[in-house]
Design a protein around this motif. Structure first.
Motif, mmCIF file in Angstrom:
data_model
loop_
_atom_site.group_PDB
_atom_site.id
_atom_site.type_symbol
_atom_site.label_atom_id
_atom_site.label_comp_id
_atom_site.label_asym_id
_atom_site.label_seq_id
_atom_site.Cartn_x
_atom_site.Cartn_y
_atom_site.Cartn_z
ATOM 1 N N MET A 67 37.080 50.423 33.631
ATOM 2 C CA MET A 67 37.036 49.038 33.205
ATOM 3 C C MET A 67 37.995 48.180 34.056
ATOM 4 O O MET A 67 37.654 47.075 34.428
ATOM 5 N N MET A 68 39.154 48.743 34.357
ATOM 6 C CA MET A 68 40.118 48.002 35.172
ATOM 7 C C MET A 68 39.574 47.782 36.578
ATOM 8 O O MET A 68 39.775 46.720 37.170
ATOM 9 N N ALA A 69 38.858 48.785 37.105
ATOM 10 C CA ALA A 69 38.279 48.652 38.444
ATOM 11 C C ALA A 69 37.262 47.519 38.475
ATOM 12 O O ALA A 69 37.193 46.771 39.453
ATOM 13 N N LEU A 70 36.477 47.386 37.425
ATOM 14 C CA LEU A 70 35.488 46.308 37.356
ATOM 15 C C LEU A 70 36.186 44.950 37.329
ATOM 16 O O LEU A 70 35.766 44.013 38.017
ATOM 17 N N LEU A 71 37.248 44.841 36.562
ATOM 18 C CA LEU A 71 38.010 43.591 36.504
ATOM 19 C C LEU A 71 38.572 43.239 37.885
ATOM 20 O O LEU A 71 38.453 42.096 38.333
ATOM 21 N N LEU A 72 39.153 44.216 38.538
ATOM 22 C CA LEU A 72 39.716 43.964 39.868
ATOM 23 C C LEU A 72 38.625 43.626 40.875
ATOM 24 O O LEU A 72 38.823 42.763 41.742
ATOM 25 N N ALA A 73 37.475 44.287 40.769
ATOM 26 C CA ALA A 73 36.359 43.970 41.666
ATOM 27 C C ALA A 73 35.915 42.523 41.467
ATOM 28 O O ALA A 73 35.656 41.815 42.452
ATOM 29 N N GLN A 74 35.851 42.085 40.236
ATOM 30 C CA GLN A 74 35.472 40.690 39.962
ATOM 31 C C GLN A 74 36.483 39.726 40.565
ATOM 32 O O GLN A 74 36.127 38.688 41.113
ATOM 33 N N ARG A 75 37.759 40.065 40.473
ATOM 34 C CA ARG A 75 38.797 39.201 41.051
ATOM 35 C C ARG A 75 38.687 39.155 42.580
ATOM 36 O O ARG A 75 38.909 38.108 43.180
ATOM 37 N N VAL A 76 38.322 40.285 43.184
ATOM 38 C CA VAL A 76 38.114 40.307 44.639
ATOM 39 C C VAL A 76 36.910 39.440 44.987
ATOM 40 O O VAL A 76 36.958 38.640 45.927
ATOM 41 N N ILE A 77 35.835 39.584 44.217
ATOM 42 C CA ILE A 77 34.618 38.802 44.459
ATOM 43 C C ILE A 77 34.892 37.305 44.343
ATOM 44 O O ILE A 77 34.417 36.510 45.158
ATOM 45 N N LEU A 78 35.687 36.926 43.356
ATOM 46 C CA LEU A 78 36.010 35.513 43.149
ATOM 47 C C LEU A 78 37.116 35.018 44.078
ATOM 48 O O LEU A 78 37.522 33.859 44.009
ATOM 49 N N MET A 79 37.601 35.933 44.935
ATOM 50 C CA MET A 79 38.659 35.635 45.897
ATOM 51 C C MET A 79 39.958 35.200 45.226
ATOM 52 O O MET A 79 40.713 34.390 45.756
ATOM 53 N N LYS A 80 40.221 35.776 44.061
ATOM 54 C CA LYS A 80 41.484 35.560 43.358
ATOM 55 C C LYS A 80 42.477 36.655 43.728
ATOM 56 O O LYS A 80 43.659 36.546 43.431
ATOM 57 N N LEU A 81 41.970 37.726 44.360
ATOM 58 C CA LEU A 81 42.772 38.885 44.733
ATOM 59 C C LEU A 81 42.195 39.455 46.023
ATOM 60 O O LEU A 81 40.978 39.541 46.159
ATOM 61 N N GLU A 82 43.064 39.821 46.936
ATOM 62 C CA GLU A 82 42.589 40.464 48.159
ATOM 63 C C GLU A 82 42.471 41.952 47.909
ATOM 64 O O GLU A 82 43.267 42.541 47.173
ATOM 65 N N PHE A 83 41.484 42.580 48.531
ATOM 66 C CA PHE A 83 41.250 44.008 48.331
ATOM 67 C C PHE A 83 42.495 44.827 48.669
ATOM 68 O O PHE A 83 42.781 45.815 48.012
ATOM 69 N N GLU A 84 43.249 44.404 49.663
ATOM 70 C CA GLU A 84 44.454 45.128 50.061
ATOM 71 C C GLU A 84 45.485 45.186 48.933
ATOM 72 O O GLU A 84 46.317 46.086 48.900
ATOM 73 N N ALA A 85 45.429 44.228 48.010
ATOM 74 C CA ALA A 85 46.385 44.175 46.897
ATOM 75 C C ALA A 85 45.970 45.057 45.715
ATOM 76 O O ALA A 85 46.733 45.214 44.771
ATOM 77 N N VAL A 86 44.781 45.635 45.774
ATOM 78 C CA VAL A 86 44.307 46.528 44.716
ATOM 79 C C VAL A 86 45.141 47.808 44.771
ATOM 80 O O VAL A 86 45.379 48.341 45.858
#
Length: 50
Positions: free
Chosen positions: A1-20
């Motif tokens: 579930m956390m991975a899905l949340l982080l993926a959504q944040r990456v998609i919305l460009m609220k988080l860079e993948f490198e910060a995951v």
């Protein structure tokens, strides 16, 4: 579930993948691949991909 949340944040460009967190990167990457937008992960290579 956390991975899905982080993926959504990456998609919305609220988080860079490198910060995951490293432990969640493979799962987040799979979500990006499932949506056809793996380019958002930059040059990340999944450890399960051969």
């Amino acid at each position: 579930m956390m991975a899905l949340l982080l993926a959504q944040r990456v998609i919305l460009m609220k988080l860079e993948f490198e910060a995951v967190p490293t432990s969640l990167k493979p799962q987040v990457y799979e979500h990006l691949v499932d949506n056809g937008i793996e380019f958002l992960a930059g040059n990340y290579q999944s450890p399960t991909k051969k």
